[in-house]
Motif scaffolding. Sequence first.
Motif, PDB file in Angstrom:
ATOM      1  N   THR A  26       0.841  -1.085  -0.070  1.00 26.34           N
ATOM      2  CA  THR A  26      -0.050  -0.199  -0.058  1.00 26.34           C
ATOM      3  C   THR A  26       0.676   1.230   0.063  1.00 26.34           C
ATOM      4  O   THR A  26       2.123   1.155   0.290  1.00 26.34           O
ATOM      5  CB  THR A  26      -0.764   0.049   1.376  1.00 26.34           C
ATOM      6  OG1 THR A  26      -0.109  -0.111   2.413  1.00 26.34           O
ATOM      7  CG2 THR A  26      -1.946  -1.233   1.255  1.00 26.34           C
ATOM      8  N   PRO A  27       0.376   2.476  -0.228  1.00 28.84           N
ATOM      9  CA  PRO A  27       1.219   3.857  -0.324  1.00 28.84           C
ATOM     10  C   PRO A  27       1.697   4.147   1.102  1.00 28.84           C
ATOM     11  O   PRO A  27       2.712   4.794   1.148  1.00 28.84           O
ATOM     12  CB  PRO A  27       0.058   4.813  -0.883  1.00 28.84           C
ATOM     13  CG  PRO A  27      -1.070   4.116  -1.171  1.00 28.84           C
ATOM     14  CD  PRO A  27      -1.060   2.633  -0.637  1.00 28.84           C
ATOM     15  N   ASP A  28       1.058   3.247   2.077  1.00 28.44           N
ATOM     16  CA  ASP A  28       1.774   3.522   3.551  1.00 28.44           C
ATOM     17  C   ASP A  28       3.194   3.233   3.409  1.00 28.44           C
ATOM     18  O   ASP A  28       3.909   4.094   4.407  1.00 28.44           O
ATOM     19  CB  ASP A  28       1.131   2.586   4.452  1.00 28.44           C
ATOM     20  CG  ASP A  28      -0.463   2.757   4.513  1.00 28.44           C
ATOM     21  OD1 ASP A  28      -1.026   3.422   5.301  1.00 28.44           O
ATOM     22  OD2 ASP A  28      -1.120   2.355   3.562  1.00 28.44           O
ATOM     23  N   GLN A  32       2.680   7.287   2.505  1.00 19.65           N
ATOM     24  CA  GLN A  32       1.331   7.912   1.761  1.00 19.65           C
ATOM     25  C   GLN A  32       0.169   7.199   2.374  1.00 19.65           C
ATOM     26  O   GLN A  32       0.206   5.946   2.446  1.00 19.65           O
ATOM     27  CB  GLN A  32       1.267   8.010   0.494  1.00 19.65           C
ATOM     28  CG  GLN A  32       2.368   8.835  -0.153  1.00 19.65           C
ATOM     29  CD  GLN A  32       2.107  10.216  -0.472  1.00 19.65           C
ATOM     30  OE1 GLN A  32       0.825  10.546  -0.464  1.00 19.65           O
ATOM     31  NE2 GLN A  32       3.126  10.846  -0.628  1.00 19.65           N
ATOM     32  N   GLY A  33      -0.900   7.612   2.937  1.00 23.45           N
ATOM     33  CA  GLY A  33      -2.145   6.884   3.280  1.00 23.45           C
ATOM     34  C   GLY A  33      -2.789   6.343   2.169  1.00 23.45           C
ATOM     35  O   GLY A  33      -3.070   6.895   0.958  1.00 23.45           O
ATOM     36  N   SER A  55       4.697  -3.110  -7.342  1.00 17.99           N
ATOM     37  CA  SER A  55       3.254  -2.499  -7.598  1.00 17.99           C
ATOM     38  C   SER A  55       2.971  -1.743  -6.206  1.00 17.99           C
ATOM     39  O   SER A  55       3.201  -2.288  -5.134  1.00 17.99           O
ATOM     40  CB  SER A  55       2.649  -3.594  -7.918  1.00 17.99           C
ATOM     41  OG  SER A  55       1.289  -3.072  -8.229  1.00 17.99           O
ATOM     42  N   VAL A  56       1.872  -0.884  -6.597  1.00 16.25           N
ATOM     43  CA  VAL A  56       1.238  -0.215  -5.000  1.00 16.25           C
ATOM     44  C   VAL A  56      -0.161  -0.313  -5.539  1.00 16.25           C
ATOM     45  O   VAL A  56      -0.778  -0.198  -6.458  1.00 16.25           O
ATOM     46  CB  VAL A  56       1.717   1.062  -5.152  1.00 16.25           C
ATOM     47  CG1 VAL A  56       0.942   1.985  -3.857  1.00 16.25           C
ATOM     48  CG2 VAL A  56       3.276   1.440  -4.636  1.00 16.25           C
ATOM     49  N   LEU A  57      -0.680  -0.690  -4.332  1.00 18.46           N
ATOM     50  CA  LEU A  57      -2.406  -0.745  -4.403  1.00 18.46           C
ATOM     51  C   LEU A  57      -3.130   0.113  -3.688  1.00 18.46           C
ATOM     52  O   LEU A  57      -2.513   0.697  -2.583  1.00 18.46           O
ATOM     53  CB  LEU A  57      -2.997  -2.120  -3.969  1.00 18.46           C
ATOM     54  CG  LEU A  57      -3.074  -2.558  -2.550  1.00 18.46           C
ATOM     55  CD1 LEU A  57      -4.073  -3.837  -2.562  1.00 18.46           C
ATOM     56  CD2 LEU A  57      -1.811  -3.072  -1.992  1.00 18.46           C
TER      57      LEU A  57
END
Length: 715
Positions: A26-28, A32-33, A55-57
């Motif tokens: 995740t962007p965390d 990033q939230g 990859s980012v989801l």
Amino acid sequence: MKDKHLVELLKEMTLAEKVGQLVQLTPDFFAQGGEITGPMQQWQMSEAQSYQIGSVLGTHTAEQVYTIQKQYLEKSRLKIPLVFMADVIHGYETIFPIPLAMAASFDEHLIEKAAKLAAKEAAEAGIHVTFSPMADYVKDARWGRVLESNGEDPTLSSVLTAAYVRGYQGATNNLNKDKKRIAACVKHFVGYGAAEGGRDYNTVDLSDLEIYQNYLPAFKAAIDAGAALVMTSFNTVRGIPATANQPLIQDVLRKKLGFEGLVISDWAAVAELIAHRVAADGEEAAKKAFHAGIEMDMMSDCYMNSLAQIITAAPELQQQLDQAVYHVLKLKDRLGLFDDPYRGLNEADLSVHLDTDTRLSTREAAEKTAVLLKNEDILPLSKNQKIALIGPKADSKDIFGAWSWIGKQEDAVSLKEGLSEKHLDLSVLSYAEEEVLSDHYIEEACKLAEQSDVVLLAVGESSEESGEAASLTKLTLSRRQDVLVQEIAKHNPNVVLILFNGRPLVLSDIEESCKAILIGWFPGSEGGHALANLLTGTVEPQGRLPMSFPRSVGQLPLTYGQLSTGRPKTPDNQDQKYISRYMDEENDALYPFGFGLGYGSCEIEQTTITHISEEEGLYEVNARLINHTEKAHRTLLQLYSQDLVTEVARPIRELKQWRKVLVPAKSSIDITFNISETQFAYVHSDLLLKNDPGKIALYIGFDSKQADKIGEIAI
Ligand code: BGC
């Protein structure tokens, strides 16, 4: 044939860089939230590792995607762009009705268009892949995720699932050129909808026959339509979690269905092999998942921490690793990310917030998906009536339903807002959502009902009550909304129930208290306008149930397509004991699959079956629809079949084709279904789909129960 430039790139990559490509976070992890859709774990990751992931989801904004991609490209050695994925399930910012509602349209064109519009909004926010469509076969409304499904019919679901893929990816699948489209990830492979007791994430134990006959077809349709990714499911299949199930992924998905794209796990499912107790630790979990064929590890640290060691210890796996990384690179290449890592962002016109045409399309969808279950001459409303609008959903903006995380509730049109534009004599008594209805409110509501000609009762579920991790054992109206319906009916018999729901509910105790029942589902951004148009008759309701509404929770799982048993219940054996039935309830649904009313009516006459080509096994089924009334009527004509004698037990009735028809007032229309023998092929005990000689009975009608037999064909 592998693309040379990708193979070259692969050669340049270190083992750690290859493993990194198989990790999705995740962007965390980039401070990033992001959207959280599963349990979060804390794990240690070095800075070097974070600039190697693939990859980012779940990003929220175009800015977020831009910042993460830019930072990543600056810091990573090989500068392989990240691919951004997200759950774009029924719209991105502008919200369409939930997928189960969309299925009520029985309209693949509507779905393709909705997916295309959702893809455009998502692409402009930097999303490259959607975790949609959900192809899961469902027949248990206790499972909250029926909301995301296409309902209980495998043929309907296959047609609609393919339409989603075409809508997201474009008919030519040219994602490189068409930057307003995104790649589709069909999920959850496979069997997830059969969670025992309808409890999410619970055990699944299905026969192979059942999997092949009912669960695979929609996945096959998505793969044939070109779906770029497949997500595996959380559940077990033949005792082994899908995430670690090599025969399932290699033999069924890869060989039988011919899938050549990227296989991704579900959220943390690799690490959850430990909780399933089929792996002792993260390393064993990674080993089992990788062996099985999971290529991208979504939100667990197993691949990141262990895969490099696993490959070093077993160099024969190197080729499989390269193949998995190749699939990731190929996806990025297909999306054009190597040339344009900021794909979609440049095309975005950020000044446009909620495009009007897209909004109008969501309204059209909501109008086409609401299902009128009952109407004793009370709808449509007329202008000279005193109308009361009552209930927690009367002025609610909680009408998007689950998986609408980017949509803003303040942009939704509530039922009250929609009706206020209709110049009606309307009094509104709304109630705070998610609170148990108080005696005081019910008393006030009854007073208002008494002073009114018609009562519109807007009730149903909150967004939290359907969707993932929202299993229920009771499907009646919660928070005393059932009491409200019954009390109001004592003060005014003219009750119109408007239901906002993500799943079939049990309406047995309240249906008699209502003169009309309109299923609005979670209708999306323009819900209030759409429902107001339907209630006032500007538009005729035309949705048909894609999933049966049970009489009682005890009947579940329930489908119109149940298999024939040795002791069927028939009209002639009602007094016998030893037949397949309940002592305290009917066997069939309260409202069956395919059912729905409009404001007009028509009849079926003159049906014929013609064998038009013996060689090709083609038949033509004709029916004449006659509308004797003064009002045009839109209906859904449905063609069902029953194979009379089969090798394995088969459904008592199966939907084969359907057609939406507008029959003008005082006229008739001839409808032709072209049907081929191959449509009667079924999965045999050897798991092969084939025809065998015999008789097939054909039925035509307006729902799965009321369809009449029109003849038999011999194949
Ligand atoms: C769900 C998937 C979803 C994923 C990513 C999981 O919890 O089962 O359907 O795509 O989260 O958000």
